[in-house]
Scaffold this motif. Structure first.
Motif, PDB file in Angstrom:
ATOM      1  N   TRP A  11      -3.795   0.729  12.614  1.00 43.52           N
ATOM      2  CA  TRP A  11      -4.658   0.297  13.705  1.00 43.52           C
ATOM      3  C   TRP A  11      -4.920  -1.200  13.697  1.00 43.52           C
ATOM      4  CZ3 TRP A  11      -8.496   4.816  12.509  1.00 43.52           C
ATOM      5  CH2 TRP A  11      -7.914   6.019  12.916  1.00 43.52           C
ATOM      6  N   GLU A  46       3.460   0.976  13.631  1.00 43.80           N
ATOM      7  CA  GLU A  46       3.023   1.581  14.890  1.00 43.80           C
ATOM      8  C   GLU A  46       1.759   2.412  14.726  1.00 43.80           C
ATOM      9  OE1 GLU A  46       5.701   4.409  12.793  1.00 43.80           O
ATOM     10  OE2 GLU A  46       5.700   2.259  13.236  1.00 43.80           O
ATOM     11  N   LYS A  96      -1.922  -7.430  17.242  1.00 49.49           N
ATOM     12  CA  LYS A  96      -0.929  -7.692  18.286  1.00 49.49           C
ATOM     13  C   LYS A  96      -1.586  -7.811  19.658  1.00 49.49           C
ATOM     14  CE  LYS A  96       3.041  -5.628  15.933  1.00 49.49           C
ATOM     15  NZ  LYS A  96       4.088  -4.564  15.967  1.00 49.49           N
ATOM     16  N   ARG A  97      -2.600  -6.998  19.896  1.00 48.18           N
ATOM     17  CA  ARG A  97      -3.289  -7.065  21.188  1.00 48.18           C
ATOM     18  C   ARG A  97      -4.087  -8.357  21.314  1.00 48.18           C
ATOM     19  NH1 ARG A  97      -5.559  -0.880  22.328  1.00 48.18           N
ATOM     20  NH2 ARG A  97      -3.508   0.140  22.309  1.00 48.18           N
ATOM     21  N   GLN A 145      -1.968  -3.031  15.169  1.00 49.34           N
ATOM     22  CA  GLN A 145      -1.976  -2.932  16.638  1.00 49.34           C
ATOM     23  C   GLN A 145      -3.077  -3.794  17.238  1.00 49.34           C
ATOM     24  OE1 GLN A 145       0.522  -1.441  18.220  1.00 49.34           O
ATOM     25  NE2 GLN A 145       1.282  -1.119  16.136  1.00 49.34           N
TER      26      GLN A 145
END
Length: 262
Positions: free
Chosen positions: A189, A186, A195-196, A192
């Motif tokens: 960076w 989580e 995943k985006r 994340q």
């Protein structure tokens, strides 16, 4: 790109050659060149994902001296017909033609998509991607600003390179005073960010450097985030055999013998 049977694609990142001093980085450079010499035997391509040097700046007629072993080996590899691709990192983002003209190595300043044997890769160094790190993102805009680069180029290379090297080796990671720790999915960076990216397009592999940690993390169905680690403490690299990507650790014969003896 179709990978011939028996051939592989290799990935490496974050050597930081020249840090904390050129003398102390020499052993790492010799080890890296030995690795290049070995992987060229079955390499379909080699991807270098940035921060090969702890500092690199190209004046109009001058580049930082040193690194002859590495540059010579890269020239030998490309001359033999094996393609090498380079992605600039946050320590060597001031590249502007030398690698292309002298070594026949294309240089990318942003992440790129590649497809090997119908398997889709998203590849880059990784700095400035994802949420957070706003301070660095502001500094990167300054570093890459054409006017700022023009001003720096007016410094005599003896002064400009020395100043930049001094600031660069203040990095506690390279001096050995700081350990990089996994922050959890989580808080990573690049995890994340990956995943985006998957929300708009599927990628089988996201391959980055920058974090100096060898990591393989599932970020979606049939999608993995891979961080290559570094050539400072881990000496890890990625290998794609035409079907899947794995992380490996490079150990010289001397290291293996020592391990066996103990």
């Amino acid at each position: 790109m179709k990978i011939p049977e028996g051939k592989k694609i290799y990935f490496a990142s974050d050597n930081h050659l020249g840090a904390p001093t050129r003398a102390k980085s020499l052993d790492r450079e010799v080890k890296f060149v030995k690795w290049l010499d070995e992987v060229k035997k079955d390499a379909a391509a080699i991807f270098l994902l940035g921060d090969l040097f702890d500092f690199w700046f190209e004046y109009k007629t001058v580049v930082p001296k040193g690194f002859t072993r590495t540059l010579g080996k890269l020239a030998e590899i490309t001359d033999s017909g094996i393609p090498v691709y380079y992605f600039v990192g946050n320590h060597d983002l001031w590249m502007s033609g030398y690698f292309e003209e002298e070594l026949n190595i294309p240089v990318y300043h942003k992440p790129q998509e590649f497809t090997f044997n119908d398997i889709r890769f998203f590849i880059g160094h990784g700095d400035g991607l994802g949420p957070g790190d706003k301070g660095y993102k502001r500094m990167k805009k300054v570093f890459t600003n054409p006017f700022a680069k023009w001003l720096f180029r007016w410094l005599h290379p003896d002064l400009g390179v020395k100043l930049a090297q001094y600031l660069s080796v203040k990095n506690k990671l390279i001096s050995g005073d700081e350990d990089v720790k996994f922050l959890g999915e989580e808080n990573e960076w690049l995890v994340q960010y990956s995943k985006r990216k998957l929300e708009s397009r599927h990628y089988d592999y996201f391959v980055f450097g920058h974090r100096h940690l060898p990591l393989t993390i599932d970020v979606g169905p049939n999608s993995k985030y891979v961080n290559l680690g570094d050539w400072i403490g881990y000496f890890t690299y990625g290998v794609f055999d035409g079907h899947q990507l794995s992380l490996e650790k490079y150990e010289t014969e001397k290291t293996q013998n020592n391990s066996t003896e103990t």
